[in-house]
Scaffold this active site. Structure first.
Site, PDB file in Angstrom:
ATOM      1  N   GLU A 348     -19.428  -5.523 -17.504  1.00  0.00           N
ATOM      2  CA  GLU A 348     -18.170  -5.973 -18.121  1.00  0.00           C
ATOM      3  C   GLU A 348     -18.353  -6.933 -19.293  1.00  0.00           C
ATOM      4  O   GLU A 348     -17.658  -7.940 -19.377  1.00  0.00           O
ATOM      5  CB  GLU A 348     -17.293  -6.649 -17.060  1.00  0.00           C
ATOM      6  CG  GLU A 348     -16.936  -5.737 -15.916  1.00  0.00           C
ATOM      7  CD  GLU A 348     -16.221  -6.456 -14.791  1.00  0.00           C
ATOM      8  OE1 GLU A 348     -15.232  -5.911 -14.289  1.00  0.00           O
ATOM      9  OE2 GLU A 348     -16.657  -7.552 -14.392  1.00  0.00           O
TER      10      GLU A 348
HETATM   11  C1  TNX Z   1     -16.054  -6.391 -10.698  1.00  0.00           C
HETATM   12  S1  TNX Z   1     -18.682  -5.344  -9.834  1.00  0.00           S
HETATM   13  C2  TNX Z   1     -17.106  -7.215 -11.052  1.00  0.00           C
HETATM   14  C3  TNX Z   1     -17.167  -8.584 -10.518  1.00  0.00           C
HETATM   15  C4  TNX Z   1     -15.944  -8.925  -9.727  1.00  0.00           C
HETATM   16  C5  TNX Z   1     -15.581  -7.761  -8.841  1.00  0.00           C
HETATM   17  C6  TNX Z   1     -14.435  -8.034  -7.934  1.00  0.00           C
HETATM   18  C7  TNX Z   1     -19.083  -5.966 -11.126  1.00  0.00           C
HETATM   19  C8  TNX Z   1     -20.372  -5.565 -11.602  1.00  0.00           C
HETATM   20  N1  TNX Z   1     -18.210  -6.784 -11.725  1.00  0.00           N
HETATM   21  O1  TNX Z   1     -17.327  -9.504 -11.569  1.00  0.00           O
HETATM   22  O2  TNX Z   1     -16.210 -10.046  -8.966  1.00  0.00           O
HETATM   23  O3  TNX Z   1     -15.263  -6.671  -9.656  1.00  0.00           O
HETATM   24  O4  TNX Z   1     -14.251  -6.998  -7.034  1.00  0.00           O
END
Ligand code: TNX
Length: 532
Positions: A348
């Site tokens: 992300e």
């Molecule tokens: C997505 S999973 C994210 C996390 C969040 C999570 C909450 C991932 C690689 N990134 O930063 O904590 O969703 O479910």
């Protein structure tokens, strides 16, 4: 009368002890999770007695440690002495020669129980199986009256995947060393062997880095919701590593980057991209336009962040200081971490330009290689060129998993819809998120890593990991409510073959496991799918 009453009584007693083994002690009715590769039950029972003792056959500290673990587990509830030695005993742990593997066998006969393996880890897993084959009362920490029987039989067992993991996010809410150890104990009992610690994120930096002390001084101060944060000193981290290693669990430390880095960006202004101005700061504007030169020289530190939205932060991927920083952090982490992996995050990074992201991921992998380790990263890293051996952790996008496979790299399976322990069970769950799915116990259980993602087969998969993100989770009781019983389901997905797995059977076994959790004081979620 031809036969005396006594003869009759003796015959009856004999037939109960050797033939009609009560169902509750039959080895194939025991609530063993994960389900072993094969269990064959035979007539008769083994019974632990006040004179029982553990015999170690083989050499090494690891072997003695497993022997002592077993003794420590059996002593409180039975009240028996259970000495451990190389002398004859009725509980035998034998290290046999052969190439070391996690495989073990248990042979239970009326006069002895023998666990054999080519590795101490295998004996440890055999020991965990043996404990689950005993009556649930064995979990008590003070003496109880029970018949400590195990039905005779043979168990042969070996894991399906070599990486069986859990992840704790200690960044969104800091989790104490005691609670991490408690989680490690549960992982060990489920035969999980990797604990991934998510040590940094927008909301906190949780590992002491001596060359960049403000990471924890400033970046570790707070957590989600604005409460006091915290961090592990390097001594704490070493203590966790040792505690885990004693249970054959390897720590995988994660520094999430280049996104998810607000805590580091709050600690060190120079890591910020120059244009990352707080709203309303006109100090570096000339005639209403941002002066990028000044900003690049004098970037502002970010503000500490205590919300839960993600995707807004990024390291300055075009500045050398960023790579000096990353190398210092990795160097210190590697010096503390005996395991093979460093997790570099990579998820992300929504405000990092695509080209910058790729450049960053490729460069950071090289730093990890320079210090002798292998990178793991969230699936987005597969959009970059992966170094040989780098592992992509699949959480969201199948096309990223495919990109990794096409590059000849392996995949760690953590599909959010099945493996995320922070997802709510249903809309009434008191904690958790639900952006990926509601995940009831049967959803955690009923999937196959080898067929889950189109084009990703068993041979492409390193293993399975269950992440617990902690945006909504603040303490041990919250962790337990989200992780149990689902972690048991996921441990079975990781350890047992798909042919061996069966939901109706698991339901019965997890109900027995629930009795153990009750005795251990573990506040698990009583899924309505199970008759607890
Ligand atoms: C997505 S999973 C994210 C996390 C969040 C999570 C909450 C991932 C690689 N990134 O930063 O904590 O969703 O479910």
């Amino acid at each position: 009368m031809k036969y005396s009453l006594w003869t009759f009584a003796v015959l009856a007693a004999f037939s109960i002890s050797s033939c009609q083994v009560p169902n509750s002690v039959k080895i194939d009715e025991a609530g063993i999770i994960p389900i072993p590769t094969s269990i064959s039950s035979s007539a008769g029972v083994f019974e632990l007695a006040p004179t029982s003792s553990i015999q170690l056959i083989g050499e090494g500290d690891d072997l003695s440690r497993v022997g002592n673990f077993l003794a420590d587990k059996l002593r409180p509830a039975t009240g028996f002495e259970i000495p451990v030695s190389n002398e004859n005993g009725d509980l035998i742990l034998e290290l046999v020669s052969g190439s070391a593997s996690e495989k073990y066998n248990i042979n239970i006969s009326s006069d002895q129980v023998k666990i054999t393996s080519t590795s101490a880890a295998g004996l440890y897993y055999g020991m965990q199986t043996l404990i689950k084959a005993l009556p649930v009362e064995i979990e008590n920490t003070s003496k109880v009256d029970a018949e400590w029987m195990i039905g005779n039989g043979i168990i042969e067992d070996q894991p399906e995947f070599s990486y069986r993991g859990a992840m704790l996010d200690v960044a969104r809410h800091f989790i104490s060393i005691e609670d991490v150890k408690h989680y490690i104990d549960q992982m060990g009992s489920l035969k999980l062997n990797y604990l991934h610690l998510h040590l940094s994120d927008d909301q906190g930096w949780r590992i002491e880095i001596k060359s960049w002390p403000k990471l924890t001084e400033i970046g570790g101060k707070t957590e989600v919701g604005g409460t006091e944060g915290g961090f592990f000193t390097q001594e704490d981290y070493k203590e966790i590593i040792q505690y885990a290693a004693d249970r054959f669990i390897t720590i995988v430390p994660e520094i999430d980057m280049p996104g998810h880095t607000n805590a580091a960006l709050a600690a060190y202004a120079e890591l910020n991209p120059g244009v990352n101005l707080p709203d309303g700061d006109f100090a570096t504007m000339t005639e209403g336009k941002i002066d990028f030169d000044i900003l690049d020289k004098n970037p502002q530190p970010a503000e500490l962040y205590t919300g839960i939205e993600v995707g807004f932060s990024t390291f300055a991927t075009n500045k050398e200081i960023t790579y000096t920083f990353v190398e210092d952090v990795i160097k210190e982490l590697v010096a503390l971490t005996p395991g093979p992996y460093i997790h570099i995050g990579g998820d992300e990074s929504h405000v990092t330009e695509k080209d910058d992201y790729i450049y960053f991921v490729e460069r950071v992998q090289e730093i990890v290689i320079k210090y002798g380790k292998t990178s793991i990263g969230w699936d987005e890293i597969a959009t970059a060129k992966l170094a040989p051996g780098t592992v992509a952790q699949f959480w969201a996008l199948e096309e990223n998993a495919k990109l990794a496979k096409e590059q000849g790299n392996q995949i760690l399976m953590s599909p959010a819809k099945r493996a995320y322990l922070d997802m709510q069970y249903d809309s009434t769950s008191r904690l958790g998120l639900h952006w990926a799915a509601y995940i009831e116990l049967d959803d955690s259980y009923n999937w196959d890593p080898a067929t889950y993602a189109d084009g990703i087969n068993k041979s492409d998969i390193l293993g399975v990991e269950a992440p617990l993100w902690t945006e909504t989770i603040t303490n041990r009781s919250d962790i337990e409510y989200m992780a149990f019983p689902r972690l048991a389901a996921l441990a079975e997905v990781a350890w047992s073959s798909s042919e061996r797995r069966n939901w109706d059977d698991f339901k019965k076994r997890v109900a027995l496991q629930g009795k153990r959790w009750d005795i251990n004081g573990i506040e698990f979620y009583r899924s309505p799918k199970v008759d607890w």
